[in-house]
Design a protein around this motif. Sequence first.
Motif, PDB file in Angstrom:
ATOM      1  N   ILE A 153      86.814  63.438  57.440  1.00  0.00           N
ATOM      2  CA  ILE A 153      86.762  63.622  58.892  1.00  0.00           C
ATOM      3  C   ILE A 153      85.476  63.019  59.461  1.00  0.00           C
ATOM      4  N   LEU A 154      84.391  63.102  58.686  1.00  0.00           N
ATOM      5  CA  LEU A 154      83.128  62.524  59.148  1.00  0.00           C
ATOM      6  C   LEU A 154      83.286  61.028  59.406  1.00  0.00           C
TER       7      LEU A 154
ATOM      8  N   LEU B 235      69.549  56.722  65.072  1.00  0.00           N
ATOM      9  CA  LEU B 235      68.532  57.725  65.329  1.00  0.00           C
ATOM     10  C   LEU B 235      67.137  57.128  65.427  1.00  0.00           C
TER      11      LEU B 235
ATOM     12  N   PHE C 104      65.408  68.283  56.038  1.00  0.00           N
ATOM     13  CA  PHE C 104      66.439  69.287  55.746  1.00  0.00           C
ATOM     14  C   PHE C 104      67.207  68.954  54.489  1.00  0.00           C
TER      15      PHE C 104
ATOM     16  N   ASP D 216      82.544  78.640  57.440  1.00  0.00           N
ATOM     17  CA  ASP D 216      81.757  77.412  57.375  1.00  0.00           C
ATOM     18  C   ASP D 216      82.646  76.190  57.602  1.00  0.00           C
ATOM     19  N   ALA D 217      83.757  76.140  56.877  1.00  0.00           N
ATOM     20  CA  ALA D 217      84.631  74.968  56.967  1.00  0.00           C
ATOM     21  C   ALA D 217      85.212  74.840  58.364  1.00  0.00           C
TER      22      ALA D 217
ATOM     23  N   LEU E 248      82.758  73.296  60.464  1.00  0.00           N
ATOM     24  CA  LEU E 248      82.468  71.906  60.085  1.00  0.00           C
ATOM     25  C   LEU E 248      83.498  70.932  60.641  1.00  0.00           C
TER      26      LEU E 248
ATOM     27  N   TRP F 156      82.938  69.887  64.274  1.00  0.00           N
ATOM     28  CA  TRP F 156      81.641  69.205  64.325  1.00  0.00           C
ATOM     29  C   TRP F 156      81.763  67.786  63.784  1.00  0.00           C
ATOM     30  N   ALA F 157      82.541  67.640  62.694  1.00  0.00           N
ATOM     31  CA  ALA F 157      82.674  66.329  62.060  1.00  0.00           C
ATOM     32  C   ALA F 157      83.336  65.315  62.985  1.00  0.00           C
TER      33      ALA F 157
ATOM     34  N   PHE G  68      80.164  64.543  65.873  1.00  0.00           N
ATOM     35  CA  PHE G  68      78.714  64.455  65.654  1.00  0.00           C
ATOM     36  C   PHE G  68      78.163  63.069  65.948  1.00  0.00           C
TER      37      PHE G  68
ATOM     38  N   GLY H 279      73.023  64.148  69.936  1.00  0.00           N
ATOM     39  CA  GLY H 279      71.938  63.473  69.240  1.00  0.00           C
ATOM     40  C   GLY H 279      71.495  64.200  67.994  1.00  0.00           C
ATOM     41  N   VAL H 280      70.200  64.154  67.804  1.00  0.00           N
ATOM     42  CA  VAL H 280      69.588  64.752  66.616  1.00  0.00           C
ATOM     43  C   VAL H 280      69.845  66.250  66.588  1.00  0.00           C
TER      44      VAL H 280
ATOM     45  N   LEU I 125      72.890  67.347  64.783  1.00  0.00           N
ATOM     46  CA  LEU I 125      72.750  67.141  63.345  1.00  0.00           C
ATOM     47  C   LEU I 125      71.907  68.251  62.731  1.00  0.00           C
ATOM     48  N   VAL I 126      70.751  68.497  63.360  1.00  0.00           N
ATOM     49  CA  VAL I 126      69.807  69.460  62.795  1.00  0.00           C
ATOM     50  C   VAL I 126      70.407  70.859  62.805  1.00  0.00           C
TER      51      VAL I 126
ATOM     52  N   PHE J 121      72.682  71.214  59.989  1.00  0.00           N
ATOM     53  CA  PHE J 121      71.967  71.298  58.710  1.00  0.00           C
ATOM     54  C   PHE J 121      71.354  72.682  58.526  1.00  0.00           C
ATOM     55  N   VAL J 122      70.876  73.266  59.631  1.00  0.00           N
ATOM     56  CA  VAL J 122      70.342  74.630  59.540  1.00  0.00           C
ATOM     57  C   VAL J 122      71.452  75.583  59.114  1.00  0.00           C
TER      58      VAL J 122
ATOM     59  N   LEU K  57      74.210  74.819  57.459  1.00  0.00           N
ATOM     60  CA  LEU K  57      74.528  74.574  56.050  1.00  0.00           C
ATOM     61  C   LEU K  57      73.453  75.163  55.145  1.00  0.00           C
TER      62      LEU K  57
ATOM     63  N   ALA L 283      73.883  77.630  52.091  1.00  0.00           N
ATOM     64  CA  ALA L 283      73.346  77.341  50.765  1.00  0.00           C
ATOM     65  C   ALA L 283      72.570  78.539  50.250  1.00  0.00           C
TER      66      ALA L 283
END
Lengths: 430, 123
Positions: A178-179, A348, A359, B76-77, B80, B83-84, B87, B93-94, B97-98, B101-102, B104, B108
Amino acid sequence: MSRAELLADDPIWLILLKVLCIFLFALLTAMITVWAERRLIGRMQNRPGPNRVGPFGLLQPIADAIKMPFKEEIVPRTADKVTYRLAPVLALSPTMIGLAVMPFGPEVSIFGERTVLQLVDLPVGVLVVLAAASIGVYGVVLAGWSSGTPYPLLGGLRSAAQVISYEIAMGLAIVAVILQTHSLSLGDIVDSQQGLWFGIALFPAFFIYLVAMVGETNRAPFDLPEAESELVAGFHTEYSSMKFVIFYIAEYINMIVVSAMGTTLFLGGYMAPWPISLIGDNYFNSGWWPMLWFIGKIGLALFFFIWLRGTLPRYRYDQFMKLGWKFLVPISLVFIVALTVINVFDQLSTTGILISAGFFILLLIALVMMIPDRREPRAGRVPLSGGGYPVPPIDLQIPSKPRRTKQARSRAGRRQTVAAGAKEGDDGVS
Amino acid sequence: MHGYFGAYGLVALLLVVGAVFVTVALTANRLLRPARPTPQKLLTYECGVDPVGGGWAQSYVRYYVFTFLYVVFAVDAVFLFPWATVFAAPGFGVATLVEMFVFLGFLAVGILYAWRKGVLSWA
């Protein structure tokens, strides 16, 4: 016209025709797969397989389909009757939903009506397939529970834990696709594989998907819910007659659905394979040809299932869960993050790159911390060999394998003769 | 002819086809099969010998831990997937993404916690 517009124009007779075709496709492919599996497994195990009914035993599935409804059904007295009857219905009914959103081919003309070889192209097609695949597990769990026996209960519980664990790995592998496509519609996913297939471009995701699809469908080497050496027949031990057949068909249709999904996501869907796609200005990518490629690729995936079953021994349950949670899930998480970073790299600013790199590194550190410590064996544990337990000794001598090729055999023979000659010589000296 | 609900109606149609198939098969089976139950036949099959003890045996079940973990990761999925799709679109923008990642990173930590607690190992 776009795919969705063409599909929205479908008259009612065409929709019904497509539904009928999908239904027949699922059932016929399941029957052919049962036959092919028995023949191929037979060949892999040096035995003929079914060869009595019809040429090459081709009519065997039909003979079985006629035989099974006439068998007496034995419902154990301990069973919970209502749930026991409901379970097969729940197992088979939702399996075909996945095929509704699967694109079988591009634009064609059926009796003068322009349409796409697909029932419906939902904007969230991927999620529909995932959801449908996990409803089936209710059937398995309820079948195990309602039988009222320990073995089926264990089989059902194992199946639930297994399917949900591997569904996560599967979902994360799909997120990687999907990405790249930025769309959850399966039609768009096939369209965006005009160039390179995702199976090559996103190989780690493809690999994770392949492992997860075998775990998701309860097939060997991950067939723990019906491991006959441990659980008799697992969740369907107490099922007989037609209800047993329904579980059987459900398993095969599930295999077909995950194969079709894998084909669509990673193997270019209905696109012609590489050298053929170059012939004559995309001739083989138009009209009815793509259906051939699609079904051929599904066939390959099904062969892969059968091949795995003929080759690999069954996993132990703890090994299986370890593979899912400690390998596939972390790997796919890291892969998604890496893929995202690669994707947005050129869009970016430097700060953005630094932040995302930070990250990424943090995530890697977290993953490294997950590597477990090597533990010393504790005192008082069962020794691996000896100790009065009927286990094979750890220093078991395995006899050497016979040489496969003629050349290797003759070379080995010569070495033996030389060795024997030397021995004789020694004897002569002494 | 099919709008938003029509499209899902088609998916439901296939579900109905599956259910009808099962019903027809089971009804045919009911009409065709013999039924001569004896007390011996109605015993639980289990593994061939006469069963000992009751039906639902107590066993050591630890599968529920995986169910908890599944809930965490299924959520989570689900976040995602949408978002996928967006994004890389302009305007995200950033920060997008950030943030992911936070998110994810939290997940984790979740799996890390389960791992160190030893719920993922079986023995």
